[in-house]
Design a protein around this motif. Structure first.
Motif, PDB file in Angstrom:
ATOM      1  N   SER A 176       0.833  -1.208   0.000  1.00 23.85           N
ATOM      2  CA  SER A 176       0.000   0.000   0.000  1.00 23.85           C
ATOM      3  C   SER A 176       0.862   1.249   0.000  1.00 23.85           C
ATOM      4  O   SER A 176       0.472   2.278  -0.572  1.00 23.85           O
ATOM      5  CB  SER A 176      -0.916  -0.001   1.227  1.00 23.85           C
ATOM      6  OG  SER A 176      -0.166   0.011   2.427  1.00 23.85           O
ATOM      7  N   GLY A 177       2.055   1.168   0.626  1.00 25.13           N
ATOM      8  CA  GLY A 177       2.942   2.329   0.647  1.00 25.13           C
ATOM      9  C   GLY A 177       3.405   2.712  -0.739  1.00 25.13           C
ATOM     10  O   GLY A 177       3.435   3.904  -1.097  1.00 25.13           O
ATOM     11  N   ALA A 178       3.778   1.720  -1.546  1.00 21.12           N
ATOM     12  CA  ALA A 178       4.202   2.013  -2.917  1.00 21.12           C
ATOM     13  C   ALA A 178       3.058   2.619  -3.716  1.00 21.12           C
ATOM     14  O   ALA A 178       3.240   3.595  -4.469  1.00 21.12           O
ATOM     15  CB  ALA A 178       4.711   0.731  -3.584  1.00 21.12           C
ATOM     16  N   ALA A 179       1.855   2.044  -3.560  1.00 15.59           N
ATOM     17  CA  ALA A 179       0.701   2.580  -4.279  1.00 15.59           C
ATOM     18  C   ALA A 179       0.361   3.996  -3.803  1.00 15.59           C
ATOM     19  O   ALA A 179      -0.018   4.856  -4.600  1.00 15.59           O
ATOM     20  CB  ALA A 179      -0.502   1.655  -4.085  1.00 15.59           C
ATOM     21  N   ARG A 180       0.512   4.228  -2.510  1.00 14.19           N
ATOM     22  CA  ARG A 180       0.181   5.549  -1.966  1.00 14.19           C
ATOM     23  C   ARG A 180       1.165   6.606  -2.466  1.00 14.19           C
ATOM     24  O   ARG A 180       0.773   7.735  -2.765  1.00 14.19           O
ATOM     25  CB  ARG A 180       0.199   5.487  -0.443  1.00 14.19           C
ATOM     26  CG  ARG A 180      -0.329   6.747   0.230  1.00 14.19           C
ATOM     27  CD  ARG A 180      -0.605   6.508   1.702  1.00 14.19           C
ATOM     28  NE  ARG A 180      -1.219   7.678   2.304  1.00 14.19           N
ATOM     29  CZ  ARG A 180      -0.541   8.647   2.909  1.00 14.19           C
ATOM     30  NH1 ARG A 180       0.791   8.562   3.001  1.00 14.19           N
ATOM     31  NH2 ARG A 180      -1.163   9.693   3.426  1.00 14.19           N
ATOM     32  N   VAL A 181       2.438   6.246  -2.555  1.00 13.74           N
ATOM     33  CA  VAL A 181       3.427   7.189  -3.080  1.00 13.74           C
ATOM     34  C   VAL A 181       3.076   7.574  -4.512  1.00 13.74           C
ATOM     35  O   VAL A 181       3.104   8.756  -4.889  1.00 13.74           O
ATOM     36  CB  VAL A 181       4.846   6.591  -3.012  1.00 13.74           C
ATOM     37  CG1 VAL A 181       5.843   7.475  -3.775  1.00 13.74           C
ATOM     38  CG2 VAL A 181       5.294   6.466  -1.556  1.00 13.74           C
TER      39      VAL A 181
END
Length: 461
Positions: free
Chosen positions: A363-368
């Motif tokens: 989710s962190g990669a997608a959020r970035v």
């Protein structure tokens, strides 16, 4: 003019890293970690605790090795009185004598089940000490990165607040000029003034936040300078998903390699062997003893020198101890069950943390990526609002709202990048594979370093 302003805003929006952090320097994160290795007191305490705990093994071995004791005694005896022998009249006595004795005793354990099990148990205690120390090493890696990113994040917040304040100051001046010539209402001026005052208050709060972040960094590095040098992240960082991609692989790695699980398993083994140690109170012990004594008497009723050599075996068999031994066995069993329950709880918590970290990376990669697009969209929206204000289709409040949305997106985007990288480290820590090389990869993403990907893989070390 609009294209020039848009290009300028895009550069501001995407070049998140450069700011007031100072001159770029490579390997600042590694430098901070190297300082923390010798200056962080929590880690130093863990190191000394490990050094103290590993001494349990030689102490347990000592109980199985020969015990040699030497004693020397000297007595100066004065006799004053009377004595008689065989019905003879008593005679007065007044004499001095010296007694000297040298004794050397050698004891060797032949059979002591409790001592044998304590020595076996000591191996697990040493392994537990090493596991706890490795956990402290991983904790230091995480705390160093979290504290370092705390400084970068606080610096970003302050920089964006100052940029927003500067932009709002221009908007306030513009609103005042438009009001003076009758092109806008006083409410536009009041709204711009309120936003400017609010940003000023935020700037003060972010200044305090940055000072606190630097204090936290000084705490682990032992720096005496008010500000510790840091390098910001590069404008673009690679966003990699967990490798292997399946969460089951990471859960399996955590069950076998997570240091909290390893420590809990070792504690269960130690508690299990404590039952055997307690049960040994019912068993006999066998010991061998050799003794040499050289005694000399001078001036007394018996004068002379004697040498005595003794060899023997002693068997001690406990018969009844008031049920204390059985009570200790029952206590050890209960503590073993307690530790087993704690081990199961630790494993469940680690599995949950591993799953959370795995989701955090994804989710962190997608959020970035999403926030990066949000910055671009907010930049375009601000440009449209400014153009609309010039032609009369938008109000000053619309511009202020668009401006606030842009800086908010920039702050969220900057913070999301730090959160993503920390999630990568936490996932590796959960799997028990976090090491200095992982910190080196993140250090390579700082301005002034080569672009290195923080690949996430549960490799064994």
């Amino acid at each position: 003019m609009h294209f020039t302003r848009l290009s300028s805003l895009l550069r501001v929006a995407l070049a998140i890293a450069p700011g007031i952090c100072g001159p770029a320097a490579a390997h600042d994160l590694l430098r901070v970690y190297e300082q923390a290795l010798t200056q962080d007191m929590r880690f130093q305490a863990a190191r000394y605790a490990r050094d103290a705990e590993i001494e349990v093994r030689p102490q347990a071995r000592a109980a199985l090795l020969p015990q040699l004791v030497g004693t020397y005694g000297y007595q100066d005896v004065h006799e004053d009185g009377t004595e008689g022998f065989g019905g003879l009249p008593e005679q007065p006595v007044d004499r001095d004598s010296d007694l000297r004795a040298l004794t050397v005793t050698l004891d060797q354990t032949v059979f002591d089940w409790a001592a044998f099990k304590r020595f076996d148990q000591a191996g697990d205690q040493v392994a537990l000490a090493q596991a706890r120390f490795r956990a402290a090493e991983q904790d230091l890696l995480l705390r160093t990165t979290e504290t370092y990113f705390g400084v970068l994040s606080a610096d970003d917040n302050l920089r964006f607040a100052r940029s927003e304040k500067s932009a709002l100051e221009r908007q306030l001046d513009q609103a005042k000029r438009r009001f003076d010539v009758g092109l806008s209402a006083i409410t536009d001026v009041q709204e711009a003034q309120a936003r400017f005052d609010l940003t000023t208050a935020q700037e003060i709060a972010f200044e305090q936040q940055l000072a606190s972040a630097h204090a936290a960094l000084r705490e682990i590095t032992g720096e005496t300078r008010e500000t510790v040098a840091t390098s910001p992240l590069q404008a673009e960082i690679p966003l990699r998903l967990p490798d292997p991609p399946a969460v089951d692989a990471w859960l399996a790695a955590a069950r076998g390699g997570n240091l909290d699980v390893v420590a809990a398993s070792l504690q269960a083994q130690i508690a299990d062997k404590s039952v055997s140690v307690a049960r040994a109170g019912h068993y006999p012990t066998v010991g061998a003893q050799a003794q040499y004594q050289d005694a000399e008497a001078d001036g007394g009723r018996f004068t002379g020198e004697t040498e005595t050599e003794t060899l023997g075996v002693q068997v001690r068999l406990p018969i009844f101890s008031g049920l204390a031994t059985q009570s200790r066995v029952d206590e050890a069993r209960a503590r073993h069950e307690q530790v087993k329950a704690q081990r199961e709880g630790t494993q469940r918590a680690v599995e949950r943390a591993t799953r959370d970290a795995w989701l955090g990376v994804q989710s962190g990669a997608a959020r970035v990526k999403a926030l990066r697009q949000a910055v671009l969209s907010s930049t375009t929206a601000l440009e449209a609002s400014e153009t609309g204000l010039e032609v009369g289709t938008r109000t000053a409040v619309d511009v202020l709202n668009a401006q606030s949305a842009l800086y908010s997106a920039q702050r969220d985007y900057a913070r999301a990048r730090y959160d993503y990288l920390l999630s990568v480290l936490r996932l590796k820590a959960a799997a028990g594979t976090l090491g200095v090389e992982d910190l080196t990869q993140i250090d390579g993403l700082l301005v002034g370093s080569n672009d290195v990907s923080p690949a996430a893989a549960p490799t064994n070390r």
